[in-house]
Design a protein around this motif. Sequence first.
Motif, short mmCIF file in Angstrom:
data_model
loop_
_atom_site.label_atom_id
_atom_site.label_comp_id
_atom_site.label_asym_id
_atom_site.label_seq_id
_atom_site.Cartn_x
_atom_site.Cartn_y
_atom_site.Cartn_z
N UNK A 1 0.98 -1.08 -0.27
CA UNK A 1 -0.35 -0.20 0.14
C UNK A 1 0.97 1.45 0.24
N UNK A 2 1.91 1.11 -0.32
CA UNK A 2 3.00 2.83 -0.28
C UNK A 2 3.27 2.48 -1.55
N UNK A 3 2.54 4.34 -1.31
CA UNK A 3 2.68 4.81 -3.52
C UNK A 3 4.28 5.62 -3.77
N UNK A 4 4.65 5.95 -4.58
CA UNK A 4 6.49 5.94 -4.43
C UNK A 4 6.23 7.41 -6.26
N UNK A 5 6.91 7.89 -5.65
CA UNK A 5 7.46 9.39 -6.95
C UNK A 5 9.18 8.55 -6.96
N UNK A 6 9.31 8.56 -8.59
CA UNK A 6 10.54 7.53 -8.46
C UNK A 6 11.60 8.90 -9.32
N UNK A 7 12.47 8.30 -9.17
CA UNK A 7 13.54 9.91 -10.40
C UNK A 7 15.20 8.81 -10.53
N UNK A 8 15.60 8.96 -11.97
CA UNK A 8 16.57 8.25 -12.67
C UNK A 8 17.22 9.80 -12.67
#
Length: 423
Positions: free
Chosen positions: A176-183
């Motif tokens: 149930x954890x949501x995540x923004x990601x980056x490269x």
Amino acid sequence: VIKVQDVLPNSLGAELRLEPGTELLSINGRKLEDFLDWEVLAADDQLILQARLPSGREVEYDIERPEGLPWGVVLEPPSVRRCANRCDFCFVDGNPEGARKTLSIRDDDYRLSFQFGHFATLTNLKPKDIRRIIEYRLSPLYVSVHATDPVIRRWLLRNPEAPDVLQQLRMFAQNGIRMHTQVVLVPGINDGDVLRRSLSDLYDLGDPILSVSVVPVGLTEYSKRQLVREPTQEECRAALAAVAECAERAVRGRGFAWAYGADELYLRAGEPLPPADWYGDFEQVENGVGAVRYLQQRITNGADGLAGLAGRRVGVLTGTSMAPLMPQVLEPLAQATGAAFEVIPVVNSFFGDSVTTAGLLPGKDCSLALASRTDLDLALLPAEALNDNRRFIDDMRAEAFEREVSVPVRFSYDFVDVLGDAQ
Ligand code: SF4
């Protein structure tokens, strides 16, 4: 141990007579280890708080919290989790002598990722941290992925122990954890097919991955340039093409772009920025994604009612990357206010001229740029160039800067926030 730094008036903390220096020990028998425990456990309406007063006396409070009464307890700043990696492009290695002390800390802290949106690699998580993220529902998290291929990621992070990030993200997503990601794009390492695969792997994790941004690696004069370099214009264009492919898929599948290039990637590629509505709620604006469009939107919304500056001459200091875009950003302000805006690009001599962002402008260079500018009525500087203690990146205090220059100065996020007062 967590300690009270301050207690605000008209608060529960003040009613309980908590004092600065009080140690907060446990709530309902659960030991308090850091601010996260406090924030989550103290949210209950009924609780038993154990504390140790500065006198050394231990006290137990049986609390029924009146509705709407805030705790008003300011905690001492937490000690930051240190990073387990040694990336060649680490900003800490790119600091010259004299930089603000806090810049020499390699922090990689999931707690700050949740609280402030700082990106973390999650390579230093212990089983207990994983349990807390899930139990406390620390969501959204901001995760530096860089590459989903574990071998390439370990190489980029210079950390042979780094866990498989896809497995980690999948596990958090399932809980149930949501995540923004980056490269962070490092040419020759995680661009090309590696980038395409990373974007596709992240997309395939489904809705819990809220977005991905691709940010070109930024280096200073002091970075390990023998090991890592910045992408060329062609490489930035190729990365934008990969982002666009993924975004097309996302628009078809999810109804929004999902994959974004940082503004810097467009600027280096020499390509136009997408329109404001491309960025949705601007969820990675703090990461330089859609920052220009966001600024334009704020100016458009706030420019009305800024009359009364007709004939005033306003200097706008900015980094060299934003300077070419500034005239179109400032145009609606000039129209609304009648003031004449002059963009003053500042070359960064502290980190070297490859560092072009406004938020890293040193006080000394800004001061030089304004030396003998008695023709201006006002100078606007980016508020991001100051930290919470009002110091520039080169440790110069804002007050010292204001004394040094001969023109009134305002530190501003979006111009409209200060121009109203300047009328
Ligand atoms: S993850 Fe890399 S860039 Fe970030 S602090 Fe650690 S070493 Fe530096």
